[in-house]
Design a protein around this motif. Sequence first.
Motif, mmCIF file in Angstrom:
data_model
loop_
_atom_site.group_PDB
_atom_site.id
_atom_site.type_symbol
_atom_site.label_atom_id
_atom_site.label_comp_id
_atom_site.label_asym_id
_atom_site.label_seq_id
_atom_site.Cartn_x
_atom_site.Cartn_y
_atom_site.Cartn_z
ATOM 1 N N PRO A 168 -6.326 -2.114 0.576
ATOM 2 C CA PRO A 168 -5.440 -3.330 -0.030
ATOM 3 C C PRO A 168 -5.868 -3.365 -1.455
ATOM 4 O O PRO A 168 -4.804 -4.169 -2.175
ATOM 5 C CB PRO A 168 -5.939 -4.427 0.690
ATOM 6 C CG PRO A 168 -7.349 -4.109 1.607
ATOM 7 C CD PRO A 168 -7.366 -2.822 1.590
ATOM 8 N N LEU A 169 -6.765 -3.002 -2.039
ATOM 9 C CA LEU A 169 -6.993 -3.147 -3.598
ATOM 10 C C LEU A 169 -6.029 -2.350 -4.348
ATOM 11 O O LEU A 169 -5.545 -2.946 -5.278
ATOM 12 C CB LEU A 169 -8.438 -2.748 -4.073
ATOM 13 C CG LEU A 169 -8.950 -3.075 -5.438
ATOM 14 C CD1 LEU A 169 -8.861 -4.633 -5.628
ATOM 15 C CD2 LEU A 169 -10.205 -2.509 -5.620
ATOM 16 N N GLY A 170 -5.462 -1.415 -3.819
ATOM 17 C CA GLY A 170 -4.461 -0.787 -4.195
ATOM 18 C C GLY A 170 -4.643 0.127 -5.759
ATOM 19 O O GLY A 170 -3.860 0.296 -6.478
ATOM 20 N N ARG A 171 -5.767 0.509 -5.724
ATOM 21 C CA ARG A 171 -6.443 1.348 -7.006
ATOM 22 C C ARG A 171 -6.003 2.871 -6.973
ATOM 23 O O ARG A 171 -6.477 3.289 -5.679
ATOM 24 C CB ARG A 171 -7.822 1.103 -7.353
ATOM 25 C CG ARG A 171 -8.088 -0.457 -8.034
ATOM 26 C CD ARG A 171 -8.064 -0.603 -9.389
ATOM 27 N NE ARG A 171 -8.519 0.232 -10.034
ATOM 28 C CZ ARG A 171 -9.783 -0.267 -10.579
ATOM 29 N NH1 ARG A 171 -10.449 -1.070 -10.127
ATOM 30 N NH2 ARG A 171 -10.379 0.845 -11.513
ATOM 31 N N PRO A 178 -11.893 2.925 -6.424
ATOM 32 C CA PRO A 178 -12.724 1.757 -5.887
ATOM 33 C C PRO A 178 -12.097 1.009 -4.848
ATOM 34 O O PRO A 178 -10.784 1.068 -4.863
ATOM 35 C CB PRO A 178 -12.502 0.914 -7.272
ATOM 36 C CG PRO A 178 -12.218 1.819 -8.251
ATOM 37 C CD PRO A 178 -11.366 3.119 -7.663
ATOM 38 N N LEU A 179 -12.723 0.451 -3.937
ATOM 39 C CA LEU A 179 -12.112 -0.020 -2.672
ATOM 40 C C LEU A 179 -12.682 -1.503 -2.548
ATOM 41 O O LEU A 179 -13.361 -2.062 -3.430
ATOM 42 C CB LEU A 179 -12.546 0.526 -1.382
ATOM 43 C CG LEU A 179 -12.455 1.954 -1.475
ATOM 44 C CD1 LEU A 179 -13.187 2.765 -0.289
ATOM 45 C CD2 LEU A 179 -10.987 2.461 -1.415
ATOM 46 N N GLY A 195 -0.233 0.910 -8.636
ATOM 47 C CA GLY A 195 -0.610 -0.363 -7.993
ATOM 48 C C GLY A 195 0.042 -0.765 -7.037
ATOM 49 O O GLY A 195 1.194 -0.182 -6.650
ATOM 50 N N PRO A 196 -0.211 -1.884 -6.278
ATOM 51 C CA PRO A 196 0.702 -2.340 -5.133
ATOM 52 C C PRO A 196 2.234 -2.287 -5.577
ATOM 53 O O PRO A 196 2.534 -3.052 -6.796
ATOM 54 C CB PRO A 196 0.208 -3.762 -4.793
ATOM 55 C CG PRO A 196 -1.381 -3.648 -5.212
ATOM 56 C CD PRO A 196 -1.348 -2.693 -6.380
ATOM 57 N N THR A 247 0.852 -1.183 0.297
ATOM 58 C CA THR A 247 -0.069 0.122 -0.181
ATOM 59 C C THR A 247 0.959 1.306 -0.004
ATOM 60 O O THR A 247 2.248 0.884 0.298
ATOM 61 C CB THR A 247 -1.063 -0.093 1.129
ATOM 62 O OG1 THR A 247 0.039 -0.084 2.302
ATOM 63 C CG2 THR A 247 -1.907 -1.226 1.099
ATOM 64 N N PRO A 248 0.358 2.406 -0.100
ATOM 65 C CA PRO A 248 1.113 3.536 -0.421
ATOM 66 C C PRO A 248 1.923 3.864 0.711
ATOM 67 O O PRO A 248 1.477 3.859 1.978
ATOM 68 C CB PRO A 248 0.271 4.816 -0.746
ATOM 69 C CG PRO A 248 -0.937 4.131 -1.318
ATOM 70 C CD PRO A 248 -0.992 2.522 -0.739
ATOM 71 N N PRO A 249 3.489 4.184 0.703
ATOM 72 C CA PRO A 249 4.306 4.268 1.901
ATOM 73 C C PRO A 249 3.672 5.489 2.593
ATOM 74 O O PRO A 249 3.222 6.511 1.805
ATOM 75 C CB PRO A 249 5.555 4.511 1.111
ATOM 76 C CG PRO A 249 5.493 3.971 -0.011
ATOM 77 C CD PRO A 249 4.107 3.935 -0.597
#
Length: 376
Positions: A278-281, A302-303, A205-206, A5-7
């Motif tokens: 956690p989807l990382g969109r 979107p989640l 993305g992730p 996920t984003p730092p």
Amino acid sequence: MLAPTPPMGWNSWNTFGGKINEQVVKETADAFVEQGLKEAGYEYVVIDDHWEANERVDGRLVPNEKFPGGIKALADYVHGKGLKFGIYSCAGTHTCGGRPASYGYEEIDAQTFADWGVDFLKYDRCYVPSGVVAPPLYWRMGQALRATGRPILYSVCEWGKDKPWEWAPRAGAHMWRTTGDINDSWESVFKIGFERQVGLHSYAGPDHWNDPDMLVVGMHGKGNVAKGGCTDVEYRSHFSLWCLLASPLMIGCDVRAMSEPAREILLNTEAIAVNQDPLGRQGYRVGEFMHGSRPTPVWAKPLEDGSVAVGLFNLTDLDKRRVSVAWEAISIDPKRPCTVRDLWAHEELGVHTVEFTAQPPSHGVALLRITPQGAG
Ligand code: GLA
């Protein structure tokens, strides 16, 4: 994966610039724990430019007199708080502040950072010799970091010049700046955030994130990149957009002395959950009306649980503009009943079909979580 996920963390540049020192870094790490930042997910304490001495010693970078205990001891201190430690260098011969940098020393510098226990490297683009193409320099440092065997998050900072979103992930980067530097003003947040990030969502993305630069939330016009400051309403919009953009959340204010509004914004766990989903969109702009030269854009992300985070932004100079999101614009059947939750007021706004309308204040936002009933 180092950055699923984003730092999240803090970087010294926005407030301290060249005035960074060992004590400030230690006190910042203390504040991460004491102020609840660590608990909220902020993890990296990153020193930007101006930690370096003006000359190498035996070919190695060494810190200047403002870091008398050395970098290894400082990294140990930060690690002792359960946090991670980051540092800065540059792909050219000198850093943007004119200090020695890593061009031609990539392998030795990567090893030095690994020996010190560095967990994060921000790598800038000043003083690249003329005629030298920049992207291969970023590949080279990425490769050098990998070769150390230490997991080091690689933050590419070449200001979006060579479309890093197209190549940086394969150079080993976990994040890359998409623009030039932000400053603490509404104009800057508007340009960098609302204008310059459009169209980049499919590249993130992730483990690989677009980086629209560090947060100015809570600077209140003070510090290195201060330029008049923003209102608290504007800081909220800035933070909301960075959350929707799945941007790294690198705090830029002095966390040892956060204002109440800054604390409320930076520690909004519901907004952070949107960023860290956690989807990382990465969110994208789903619509925008212009009122003269100022828009009322709608951004959506979107989640993982099937809900959609939506920001209804009023970027005009008039209060209470109506801003709407249609279910169709966020790929939900118009007939589908959805619960709407306000992520700043922390309250449910009822069950709705077809669309939802808010009236945010001038430069403000309604940050929502729209959940189709039965999902989640
Ligand atoms: C460049 C970067 C900034 C900061 C400074 C340090 O301008 O884009 O984020 O790191 O250099 O000198």
